[in-house]
Design a protein around this motif. Sequence first.
Motif, PDB file in Angstrom:
ATOM      1  N   LEU A  31      24.721  47.153  46.545  1.00 38.13           N
ATOM      2  CA  LEU A  31      25.560  46.712  47.648  1.00 38.13           C
ATOM      3  C   LEU A  31      26.308  45.435  47.283  1.00 38.13           C
ATOM      4  CD1 LEU A  31      26.353  47.145  50.624  1.00 38.13           C
ATOM      5  CD2 LEU A  31      24.368  45.744  51.231  1.00 38.13           C
ATOM      6  N   GLY A  32      25.607  44.472  46.686  1.00 40.50           N
ATOM      7  CA  GLY A  32      26.211  43.189  46.317  1.00 40.50           C
ATOM      8  C   GLY A  32      27.300  43.327  45.269  1.00 40.50           C
ATOM      9  N   ASP A  33      27.049  44.129  44.251  1.00 40.36           N
ATOM     10  CA  ASP A  33      28.046  44.320  43.192  1.00 40.36           C
ATOM     11  C   ASP A  33      29.328  44.935  43.749  1.00 40.36           C
ATOM     12  OD1 ASP A  33      26.218  43.300  41.405  1.00 40.36           O
ATOM     13  OD2 ASP A  33      25.903  45.184  40.323  1.00 40.36           O
ATOM     14  N   THR A  34      29.166  45.932  44.613  1.00 40.48           N
ATOM     15  CA  THR A  34      30.331  46.575  45.215  1.00 40.48           C
ATOM     16  C   THR A  34      31.121  45.567  46.038  1.00 40.48           C
ATOM     17  OG1 THR A  34      29.176  48.685  45.270  1.00 40.48           O
ATOM     18  CG2 THR A  34      31.069  48.446  46.744  1.00 40.48           C
ATOM     19  N   TYR A  35      30.414  44.762  46.813  1.00 40.86           N
ATOM     20  CA  TYR A  35      31.063  43.759  47.655  1.00 40.86           C
ATOM     21  C   TYR A  35      31.804  42.726  46.809  1.00 40.86           C
ATOM     22  CZ  TYR A  35      31.698  40.197  51.216  1.00 40.86           C
ATOM     23  OH  TYR A  35      32.240  39.280  52.060  1.00 40.86           O
ATOM     24  N   VAL A  36      31.173  42.241  45.747  1.00 43.48           N
ATOM     25  CA  VAL A  36      31.788  41.227  44.882  1.00 43.48           C
ATOM     26  C   VAL A  36      33.051  41.790  44.224  1.00 43.48           C
ATOM     27  CG1 VAL A  36      31.470  39.874  42.763  1.00 43.48           C
ATOM     28  CG2 VAL A  36      29.673  39.940  44.493  1.00 43.48           C
ATOM     29  N   ARG A  37      32.963  42.991  43.689  1.00 44.27           N
ATOM     30  CA  ARG A  37      34.141  43.607  43.053  1.00 44.27           C
ATOM     31  C   ARG A  37      35.302  43.688  44.039  1.00 44.27           C
ATOM     32  NH1 ARG A  37      30.361  47.404  41.326  1.00 44.27           N
ATOM     33  NH2 ARG A  37      29.662  46.918  39.240  1.00 44.27           N
ATOM     34  N   ARG A  38      35.008  44.139  45.252  1.00 40.10           N
ATOM     35  CA  ARG A  38      36.051  44.292  46.273  1.00 40.10           C
ATOM     36  C   ARG A  38      36.664  42.942  46.629  1.00 40.10           C
ATOM     37  NH1 ARG A  38      36.206  44.151  51.885  1.00 40.10           N
ATOM     38  NH2 ARG A  38      37.839  45.452  52.770  1.00 40.10           N
ATOM     39  N   GLU A  39      35.836  41.948  46.865  1.00 41.26           N
ATOM     40  CA  GLU A  39      36.337  40.632  47.257  1.00 41.26           C
ATOM     41  C   GLU A  39      37.175  39.991  46.149  1.00 41.26           C
ATOM     42  OE1 GLU A  39      36.069  38.819  50.318  1.00 41.26           O
ATOM     43  OE2 GLU A  39      35.764  40.927  50.828  1.00 41.26           O
ATOM     44  N   PHE A  40      36.705  40.075  44.910  1.00 40.21           N
ATOM     45  CA  PHE A  40      37.469  39.487  43.812  1.00 40.21           C
ATOM     46  C   PHE A  40      38.785  40.221  43.623  1.00 40.21           C
ATOM     47  CE2 PHE A  40      33.909  36.881  42.970  1.00 40.21           C
ATOM     48  CZ  PHE A  40      34.354  35.847  42.164  1.00 40.21           C
ATOM     49  N   ARG A  41      38.760  41.528  43.782  1.00 41.50           N
ATOM     50  CA  ARG A  41      40.002  42.303  43.658  1.00 41.50           C
ATOM     51  C   ARG A  41      41.000  41.850  44.728  1.00 41.50           C
ATOM     52  NH1 ARG A  41      38.024  47.462  43.858  1.00 41.50           N
ATOM     53  NH2 ARG A  41      37.598  47.355  41.642  1.00 41.50           N
ATOM     54  N   LEU A  42      40.536  41.683  45.959  1.00 46.00           N
ATOM     55  CA  LEU A  42      41.410  41.269  47.059  1.00 46.00           C
ATOM     56  C   LEU A  42      41.968  39.862  46.868  1.00 46.00           C
ATOM     57  CD1 LEU A  42      39.466  42.623  50.166  1.00 46.00           C
ATOM     58  CD2 LEU A  42      41.634  43.464  49.254  1.00 46.00           C
ATOM     59  N   HIS A  43      41.160  38.959  46.340  1.00 44.24           N
ATOM     60  CA  HIS A  43      41.595  37.570  46.223  1.00 44.24           C
ATOM     61  C   HIS A  43      42.374  37.275  44.939  1.00 44.24           C
ATOM     62  CE1 HIS A  43      39.023  37.037  49.670  1.00 44.24           C
ATOM     63  NE2 HIS A  43      39.712  35.939  49.891  1.00 44.24           N
ATOM     64  N   TYR A  44      42.514  38.274  44.098  1.00 44.00           N
ATOM     65  CA  TYR A  44      43.340  38.084  42.905  1.00 44.00           C
ATOM     66  C   TYR A  44      44.583  38.953  42.949  1.00 44.00           C
ATOM     67  CZ  TYR A  44      40.555  34.556  40.857  1.00 44.00           C
ATOM     68  OH  TYR A  44      39.960  33.342  40.629  1.00 44.00           O
ATOM     69  N   GLU A  45      44.980  39.332  44.156  1.00 43.15           N
ATOM     70  CA  GLU A  45      46.269  39.982  44.360  1.00 43.15           C
ATOM     71  C   GLU A  45      47.345  38.903  44.213  1.00 43.15           C
ATOM     72  OE1 GLU A  45      47.127  43.238  45.111  1.00 43.15           O
ATOM     73  OE2 GLU A  45      45.043  43.781  44.741  1.00 43.15           O
ATOM     74  N   PRO A  46      48.546  39.267  43.774  1.00 44.41           N
ATOM     75  CA  PRO A  46      49.609  38.275  43.562  1.00 44.41           C
ATOM     76  C   PRO A  46      50.019  37.506  44.815  1.00 44.41           C
ATOM     77  CG  PRO A  46      50.204  40.396  42.597  1.00 44.41           C
ATOM     78  CD  PRO A  46      48.929  40.601  43.350  1.00 44.41           C
ATOM     79  N   ASP A  47      49.860  38.112  45.998  1.00 48.36           N
ATOM     80  CA  ASP A  47      50.337  37.455  47.210  1.00 48.36           C
ATOM     81  C   ASP A  47      49.315  36.522  47.875  1.00 48.36           C
ATOM     82  OD1 ASP A  47      48.702  39.566  47.935  1.00 48.36           O
ATOM     83  OD2 ASP A  47      49.833  40.036  49.741  1.00 48.36           O
ATOM     84  N   VAL A  48      48.164  36.309  47.252  1.00 48.70           N
ATOM     85  CA  VAL A  48      47.149  35.418  47.821  1.00 48.70           C
ATOM     86  C   VAL A  48      47.552  33.965  47.554  1.00 48.70           C
ATOM     87  CG1 VAL A  48      44.733  34.689  47.685  1.00 48.70           C
ATOM     88  CG2 VAL A  48      45.312  37.118  47.576  1.00 48.70           C
TER      89      VAL A  48
END
Length: 106
Positions: A31-48
Amino acid sequence: MGVVVLGEGLGLYRTIMRLHRTKLPVTMRSLGDTYVRREFRLHYEPDVKEAHREMFLREWHGYCQTISAQENVVGKELTSEQRGKLNNEQKKQLGNLEKEAKSLNN
Protein backbone atom coordinates in the motif's frame (compact mmCIF):
# COMPACT_ATOMS: atom_id res chain seq x y z
CA MET A 1 5.93 3.47 -16.68
CA GLY A 2 8.29 4.39 -13.84
CA VAL A 3 8.28 7.50 -11.73
CA VAL A 4 10.37 10.33 -13.20
CA VAL A 5 11.89 12.25 -10.28
CA LEU A 6 14.81 14.63 -10.45
CA GLY A 7 17.33 16.17 -8.07
CA GLU A 8 16.75 15.95 -4.34
CA GLY A 9 13.46 14.16 -4.93
CA LEU A 10 15.16 11.14 -6.47
CA GLY A 11 17.30 10.50 -3.40
CA LEU A 12 14.30 11.01 -1.13
CA TYR A 13 12.17 8.66 -3.23
CA ARG A 14 14.85 5.97 -3.01
CA THR A 15 15.21 6.48 0.75
CA ILE A 16 11.47 6.09 1.26
CA MET A 17 11.33 2.92 -0.82
CA ARG A 18 14.33 1.52 1.08
CA LEU A 19 12.69 2.32 4.43
CA HIS A 20 9.51 0.61 3.27
CA ARG A 21 11.53 -2.47 2.30
CA THR A 22 13.26 -2.66 5.67
CA LYS A 23 10.62 -1.36 8.09
CA LEU A 24 7.12 -2.13 6.82
CA PRO A 25 5.22 -5.42 6.89
CA VAL A 26 4.43 -6.76 3.42
CA THR A 27 0.80 -5.59 3.39
CA MET A 28 1.70 -2.07 4.53
CA ARG A 29 4.61 -1.97 2.11
CA SER A 30 2.44 -2.75 -0.88
CA LEU A 31 0.00 0.00 0.00
CA GLY A 32 2.78 2.44 0.95
CA ASP A 33 4.85 1.87 -2.17
CA THR A 34 1.84 2.42 -4.41
CA TYR A 35 0.96 5.62 -2.55
CA VAL A 36 4.54 6.97 -2.71
CA ARG A 37 4.84 6.27 -6.45
CA ARG A 38 1.55 8.05 -7.12
CA GLU A 39 2.38 11.08 -4.98
CA PHE A 40 5.86 11.52 -6.45
CA ARG A 41 4.48 11.16 -9.96
CA LEU A 42 1.87 13.87 -9.24
CA HIS A 43 4.33 16.28 -7.67
CA TYR A 44 6.87 16.01 -10.46
CA GLU A 45 4.48 17.06 -13.19
CA PRO A 46 5.73 20.15 -15.07
CA ASP A 47 2.85 22.35 -13.87
CA VAL A 48 3.52 21.88 -10.12
CA LYS A 49 4.61 25.11 -8.46
CA GLU A 50 8.06 25.08 -6.89
CA ALA A 51 6.65 26.15 -3.50
CA HIS A 52 4.33 23.11 -3.50
CA ARG A 53 7.18 20.82 -4.48
CA GLU A 54 9.34 22.19 -1.65
CA MET A 55 6.54 21.63 0.87
CA PHE A 56 6.02 18.14 -0.55
CA LEU A 57 9.70 17.30 -0.09
CA ARG A 58 9.74 18.76 3.44
CA GLU A 59 6.78 16.60 4.49
CA TRP A 60 8.31 13.44 3.02
CA HIS A 61 11.60 14.17 4.81
CA GLY A 62 9.58 14.33 8.03
CA TYR A 63 7.97 11.00 7.14
CA CYS A 64 11.42 9.45 6.71
CA GLN A 65 12.53 10.75 10.09
CA THR A 66 9.38 9.43 11.74
CA ILE A 67 9.58 5.87 10.45
CA SER A 68 13.36 5.75 10.83
CA ALA A 69 12.97 6.51 14.53
CA GLN A 70 10.34 3.82 15.12
CA GLU A 71 11.33 0.31 16.12
CA ASN A 72 8.00 -0.98 14.80
CA VAL A 73 6.22 1.25 12.34
CA VAL A 74 2.86 2.14 13.83
CA GLY A 75 2.02 5.35 11.99
CA LYS A 76 1.18 8.71 13.46
CA GLU A 77 -2.13 10.49 13.93
CA LEU A 78 -2.61 13.77 12.09
CA THR A 79 -2.99 16.78 14.33
CA SER A 80 -6.22 18.76 14.13
CA GLU A 81 -4.18 21.56 12.49
CA GLN A 82 -2.93 19.15 9.82
CA ARG A 83 -6.45 17.80 9.22
CA GLY A 84 -7.74 21.36 8.93
CA LYS A 85 -5.32 22.09 6.10
CA LEU A 86 -6.62 19.21 3.97
CA ASN A 87 -8.91 20.02 1.08
CA ASN A 88 -12.00 17.88 0.42
CA GLU A 89 -10.23 15.62 -2.07
CA GLN A 90 -7.35 15.03 0.35
CA LYS A 91 -9.82 14.21 3.14
CA LYS A 92 -11.55 11.72 0.85
CA GLN A 93 -8.19 10.20 -0.13
CA LEU A 94 -7.19 9.92 3.52
CA GLY A 95 -10.49 8.21 4.33
CA ASN A 96 -9.95 5.74 1.47
CA LEU A 97 -6.39 5.09 2.64
CA GLU A 98 -7.56 4.46 6.22
CA LYS A 99 -10.27 2.08 4.98
CA GLU A 100 -7.78 0.19 2.80
CA ALA A 101 -5.23 -0.04 5.64
CA LYS A 102 -7.85 -1.36 8.06
CA SER A 103 -9.01 -3.97 5.53
CA LEU A 104 -5.44 -5.29 5.30
CA ASN A 105 -5.43 -6.04 9.03
CA ASN A 106 -8.56 -8.23 8.79
